[in-house]
Design a protein around this motif. Structure first.
Motif: not given
Length: 345
Positions: A82-96
């Motif tokens: 779940l923590n890995e999912l949270r990090i990946v979603r944050g990266q997607i949002a930041q990059k977008t």
């Protein structure tokens, strides 16, 4: 129901959305069929209502099931995933939000695509690890009878709105007639006192109603900074009356003496504060009814369920600035004669 349960138990959130889009036309056609049965058959109306209760906001249901299962401490071994999912979603949002940088547009899109694939893979893995993601039992147990039983405990009446596209079964394509007509609103009214009765009310074309909603909100915003008055401002009263006649008066005809209403809005109706609509007698609907809101009618089933989630520490929010952008307050008191300006997010 079986297919939804199976698919939701192993695919990502994006794939769930795609599958629900494929089903949308079938749902719209079903509601259209029931509406065109004249006179309306109670058995068909109850079937339509049960379908709304089980299918409306089903994607949000899957998200809440996963959240509750994890926060309830039933799957501690999934913490890292779940923590890995949270990090990946944050990266997607930041990059977008950042957009393409020195790497160029092509590389930027490639990075986003890779992150999206990674997110979908993690979501699929989590879905397989959490049995509750199979929603078949929830879908099959959610119907008019189950919701009506819970309504008895709260002494309320459920008003469920849906926005759907009308399908004309009598349209002749060879004549150039279109089978799909403009979207409309429907209202379902379910009470606890009449176990075998569900009301289905056609509220007309959605475009007209949505325009009334937009105008009503604009009128409220334009009058929010003016001085308070015991009278409803004429601009709000005029458009508010039209909106009330479009979305509430048809429902009011079947409410009887019920005063406690549980509203489940849909479409632009989710932006309407029903209690702020004029009641036609110089006051507001809040003076006549008690309103509560839910995302979908099946949420009332949770009213009697025990929560397994540990509560967070209490949070106190105080000293609101009721005159944000207005005259600064002195001594914490609001300047006399100014109308409070509440901001909601």
């Amino acid at each position: 129901d079986n297919m939804i349960g199976q698919i939701f138990s192993f695919v990502s959130e994006g794939q769930r959305k795609e599958y629900l889009c494929l089903m949308r036309n079938s749902l719209n056609a079903f509601f259209s069929l029931v509406l065109q049965l004249q006179p309306l058959r109670q058995e068909a109306v109850q079937s339509a209502m049960s379908l709304v209760l089980s299918r409306k906001a089903i994607l949000a249901e899957s998200q809440s099931v996963q959240r509750d299962a994890v926060l309830g401490g039933r799957y501690p071994y999934l913490k890292n995933k779940l923590n890995e999912l949270r990090i990946v979603r944050g990266q997607i949002a930041q990059k977008t939000l950042a957009g393409p940088g020195e790497e160029g547009l092509a590389t930027h899109r490639k990075l986003l695509s890779d992150r999206e694939s990674q997110r979908e893979q993690i979501e699929s893995e989590l879905a397989r690890e959490i049995p509750e993601m199979n929603l078949r039992e929830i879908l099959q147990q959610t119907d008019c009878r189950a919701v009506r039983k819970c309504l008895k405990n709260v002494s309320g009446i459920l008003v469920e709105f849906i926005r759907y596209d009308l399908f004309d079964f009598k349209a002749v394509l060879s004549r150039g007639e279109k089978q799909w007509k403009p979207a409309r609103y429907l209202a379902f009214v379910l009470t606890a006192k009449k176990p075998d009765e569900v009301h289905m009310i056609d509220l007309g074309e959605a475009e007209h109603t949505d325009s009334l909603v937009a105008r009503f909100r604009t009128a409220i915003a334009d009058n929010s900074a003016k001085e308070a008055s015991n009278q409803i401002p004429p601009s709000i009263a005029l458009i508010g009356e039209q909106l009330r006649k479009a979305i509430f008066d048809p429902v009011k005809e079947v409410l009887g003496n019920h005063k406690k209403l549980i509203i489940s809005p849909d479409g632009d109706l989710s932006q309407v504060p029903f209690e702020a609509l004029p009641n036609g007698q110089g006051r507001f609907l809040i003076d006549d009814y008690q309103f509560s809101y839910v995302a979908v009618g099946r949420d009332v089933l949770r009213f009697s369920q025990e929560s397994f989630t540990e509560p967070s520490p209490p949070v106190v929010v105080a000293d609101p600035d009721f005159n944000l952008g207005g005259t600064p307050r002195k001594g914490g008191n609001e300047p006399a004669g100014e109308r409070p300006n509440f901001l909601f997010s």
